[in-house]
Design an enzyme around this catalytic site. Structure first.
Site, PDB file in Angstrom:
ATOM      1  N   GLY A  14       0.637  -1.199  -0.038  1.00 35.30           N
ATOM      2  CA  GLY A  14      -0.002  -0.085  -0.048  1.00 35.30           C
ATOM      3  C   GLY A  14       0.992   1.210   0.058  1.00 35.30           C
ATOM      4  O   GLY A  14       0.434   2.374   0.258  1.00 35.30           O
ATOM      5  N   SER A  15       2.052   1.314  -0.486  1.00 40.18           N
ATOM      6  CA  SER A  15       2.890   2.399  -0.297  1.00 40.18           C
ATOM      7  C   SER A  15       2.320   3.313  -1.383  1.00 40.18           C
ATOM      8  O   SER A  15       2.309   4.621  -1.225  1.00 40.18           O
ATOM      9  CB  SER A  15       4.386   2.239  -0.898  1.00 40.18           C
ATOM     10  OG  SER A  15       4.400   1.881  -2.203  1.00 40.18           O
ATOM     11  N   ARG A  67     -15.469 -15.800  -9.306  1.00 40.59           N
ATOM     12  CA  ARG A  67     -14.788 -14.714  -9.434  1.00 40.59           C
ATOM     13  C   ARG A  67     -16.010 -13.691  -9.667  1.00 40.59           C
ATOM     14  O   ARG A  67     -16.110 -12.534  -9.187  1.00 40.59           O
ATOM     15  CB  ARG A  67     -13.837 -14.543 -10.664  1.00 40.59           C
ATOM     16  CG  ARG A  67     -12.438 -14.815 -10.055  1.00 40.59           C
ATOM     17  CD  ARG A  67     -12.110 -13.733  -8.830  1.00 40.59           C
ATOM     18  NE  ARG A  67     -12.065 -12.433  -9.128  1.00 40.59           N
ATOM     19  CZ  ARG A  67     -11.176 -11.636  -9.843  1.00 40.59           C
ATOM     20  NH1 ARG A  67     -10.089 -12.425 -10.409  1.00 40.59           N
ATOM     21  NH2 ARG A  67     -11.468 -10.545 -10.218  1.00 40.59           N
ATOM     22  N   MET A  92      -3.841  -7.111  -6.896  1.00 42.67           N
ATOM     23  CA  MET A  92      -3.250  -8.203  -7.751  1.00 42.67           C
ATOM     24  C   MET A  92      -4.236  -9.152  -8.335  1.00 42.67           C
ATOM     25  O   MET A  92      -3.861 -10.418  -8.996  1.00 42.67           O
ATOM     26  CB  MET A  92      -2.269  -8.867  -6.934  1.00 42.67           C
ATOM     27  CG  MET A  92      -1.114  -8.190  -6.297  1.00 42.67           C
ATOM     28  SD  MET A  92      -0.308  -7.139  -7.705  1.00 42.67           S
ATOM     29  CE  MET A  92       0.693  -8.292  -8.246  1.00 42.67           C
ATOM     30  N   ILE A  94      -7.246  -9.801 -11.554  1.00 40.47           N
ATOM     31  CA  ILE A  94      -7.713  -9.061 -12.913  1.00 40.47           C
ATOM     32  C   ILE A  94      -9.387  -8.997 -12.719  1.00 40.47           C
ATOM     33  O   ILE A  94      -9.864  -9.729 -12.196  1.00 40.47           O
ATOM     34  CB  ILE A  94      -7.411 -10.120 -13.944  1.00 40.47           C
ATOM     35  CG1 ILE A  94      -5.932  -9.932 -13.955  1.00 40.47           C
ATOM     36  CG2 ILE A  94      -8.043  -9.532 -15.183  1.00 40.47           C
ATOM     37  CD1 ILE A  94      -5.387 -11.093 -15.307  1.00 40.47           C
ATOM     38  N   ASN A 109      -5.754   1.978 -12.980  1.00 44.79           N
ATOM     39  CA  ASN A 109      -4.737   0.864 -12.634  1.00 44.79           C
ATOM     40  C   ASN A 109      -3.498   1.496 -12.845  1.00 44.79           C
ATOM     41  O   ASN A 109      -3.069   2.431 -13.510  1.00 44.79           O
ATOM     42  CB  ASN A 109      -4.845  -0.313 -13.278  1.00 44.79           C
ATOM     43  CG  ASN A 109      -3.620  -1.192 -12.843  1.00 44.79           C
ATOM     44  OD1 ASN A 109      -3.583  -1.577 -11.753  1.00 44.79           O
ATOM     45  ND2 ASN A 109      -3.163  -1.930 -13.708  1.00 44.79           N
ATOM     46  N   HIS A 111       0.665   0.552 -13.217  1.00 45.40           N
ATOM     47  CA  HIS A 111       1.344  -0.639 -13.502  1.00 45.40           C
ATOM     48  C   HIS A 111       3.103  -0.267 -13.694  1.00 45.40           C
ATOM     49  O   HIS A 111       3.229   0.683 -14.175  1.00 45.40           O
ATOM     50  CB  HIS A 111       1.110  -1.398 -14.742  1.00 45.40           C
ATOM     51  CG  HIS A 111       1.546  -2.645 -15.210  1.00 45.40           C
ATOM     52  ND1 HIS A 111       1.508  -3.780 -14.678  1.00 45.40           N
ATOM     53  CD2 HIS A 111       2.854  -2.678 -16.117  1.00 45.40           C
ATOM     54  CE1 HIS A 111       2.292  -4.448 -15.041  1.00 45.40           C
ATOM     55  NE2 HIS A 111       2.978  -4.307 -16.249  1.00 45.40           N
ATOM     56  N   ASP A 147      -3.769  -5.442 -18.017  1.00 47.45           N
ATOM     57  CA  ASP A 147      -2.731  -4.094 -18.331  1.00 47.45           C
ATOM     58  C   ASP A 147      -2.927  -3.484 -19.731  1.00 47.45           C
ATOM     59  O   ASP A 147      -2.043  -3.080 -20.245  1.00 47.45           O
ATOM     60  CB  ASP A 147      -1.546  -4.605 -18.051  1.00 47.45           C
ATOM     61  CG  ASP A 147      -1.424  -5.134 -16.282  1.00 47.45           C
ATOM     62  OD1 ASP A 147      -2.036  -4.395 -15.594  1.00 47.45           O
ATOM     63  OD2 ASP A 147      -0.604  -5.833 -16.272  1.00 47.45           O
ATOM     64  N   GLU A 176       6.094   5.862  -9.063  1.00 47.74           N
ATOM     65  CA  GLU A 176       4.714   5.629  -9.120  1.00 47.74           C
ATOM     66  C   GLU A 176       4.181   6.674  -8.005  1.00 47.74           C
ATOM     67  O   GLU A 176       3.105   7.072  -8.062  1.00 47.74           O
ATOM     68  CB  GLU A 176       4.546   4.044  -8.482  1.00 47.74           C
ATOM     69  CG  GLU A 176       4.753   3.337  -9.510  1.00 47.74           C
ATOM     70  CD  GLU A 176       4.551   1.601  -9.109  1.00 47.74           C
ATOM     71  OE1 GLU A 176       4.370   0.868  -9.639  1.00 47.74           O
ATOM     72  OE2 GLU A 176       4.761   1.616  -7.901  1.00 47.74           O
TER      73      GLU A 176
HETATM   74  C1  GRF Z   1       3.156  -1.219  -7.746  1.00 50.44           C
HETATM   75  O1  GRF Z   1       4.593  -1.230  -8.094  1.00 50.44           O
HETATM   76  C2  GRF Z   1       2.234  -1.092  -8.518  1.00 50.44           C
HETATM   77  O2  GRF Z   1       2.564  -0.827  -9.790  1.00 50.44           O
HETATM   78  C3  GRF Z   1       1.765  -2.612  -8.682  1.00 50.44           C
HETATM   79  O3  GRF Z   1       1.860  -3.275  -7.604  1.00 50.44           O
HETATM   80  C4  GRF Z   1       2.762  -2.400  -6.648  1.00 50.44           C
HETATM   81  C5  GRF Z   1       1.907  -1.943  -5.581  1.00 50.44           C
HETATM   82  O4  GRF Z   1       2.824  -1.467  -4.618  1.00 50.44           O
HETATM   83  N1  GRF Z   1       0.664  -2.923  -9.537  1.00 50.44           N
HETATM   84  P1  GRF Z   1       2.233  -0.892  -3.058  1.00 50.44           P
HETATM   85  O5  GRF Z   1       1.096  -1.747  -2.654  1.00 50.44           O
HETATM   86  O6  GRF Z   1       1.327   0.441  -3.430  1.00 50.44           O
HETATM   87  O7  GRF Z   1       3.338  -0.757  -2.230  1.00 50.44           O
END
Ligand code: GRF
Length: 202
Positions: A14-15, A67, A92, A94, A109, A111, A147, A176
């Protein structure tokens, strides 16, 4: 004018959720995180939400027989919160077709590559192993593919000769943490125009 309400779906650390929280606190992002949802009860993203007093829900795929039913529950929960934007930040799974159809145009999203290069769950490792000299970060609207949706913003990250996955990931995450709040801000300001598969930025 009230701040735009958003929902964030996260499966891990969750960064990027934290980057959104920090941008909101700094006054740089005119938004309010109304809800965090995780499919993973162990996700540190849930702890980050708790610390900030943000509502969170855990919805596990294993509690549903398909799902589609899982995604139906997600749709129901998200709709209760009247959010204008749904953000997949390290989510994580789809999304199913009904989920994408429900939120198309307000579902984004993040990526860790320059899409369409290196889609999928191990984009950073794949880029490193490929011998590419450059990778990067993409924020895009989500469509039914993996993606593959219309691209909003991208930024390159150079791959160094002595890079390890860890070192490269660190630089990618730093990008990001800038590019996601920026995309959300542009969305809140009504500056992202999605037509067919192209996003123009006003
Ligand atoms: C990020 O690299 C994002 O691009 C990918 O998953 C990672 C998530 O990182 N989809 P965080 O959980 O937000 O730290």
């Amino acid at each position: 004018m009230s701040n735009m309400k958003i929902a964030v779906l996260a499966s891990g650390s969750g960064s990027n959720l934290q980057a959104l929280i920090d941008s909101i606190k700094d006054g740089a992002l005119p938004a309010e995180i109304a809800l965090v949802i995780s499919n993973n009860p162990e996700a540190f993203a849930l702890e980050r939400a708790k610390r900030e007093g943000i509502e969170s829900r855990v919805v596990q795929v294993s509690d549903f027989d398909s799902r589609e039913n899982y995604d139906e529950e997600l749709i129901k929960i998200i709709k209760e919160y009247n959010v204008e934007l749904v953000i997949l930040a390290g989510y994580m799974l789809i999304c199913s077709k009904p989920f994408v159809e429900e939120f198309y145009g307000k579902l984004i999203n993040l990526h860790p590559s320059m899409l369409p290069e290196f889609p999928g769950a191990d984009a950073i490792g794949d880029a490193l192993r490929s011998g590419a000299k450059v990778t990067g970060v993409t924020v895009h609207f989500v469509d039914e593919g993996c993606d593959s949706g219309p691209i909003i913003f991208q930024e390159e990250v150079v791959i160094k000769e002595d890079d390890t996955e860890e070192k490269l990931a660190e630089r990618i995450h730093a990008v990001e943490h800038k590019i996601l709040p920026k995309a959300v801000k542009y969305y809140a300001q009504g500056r992202l125009h999605l037509e067919d598969r192209t996003v123009s930025v006003g």
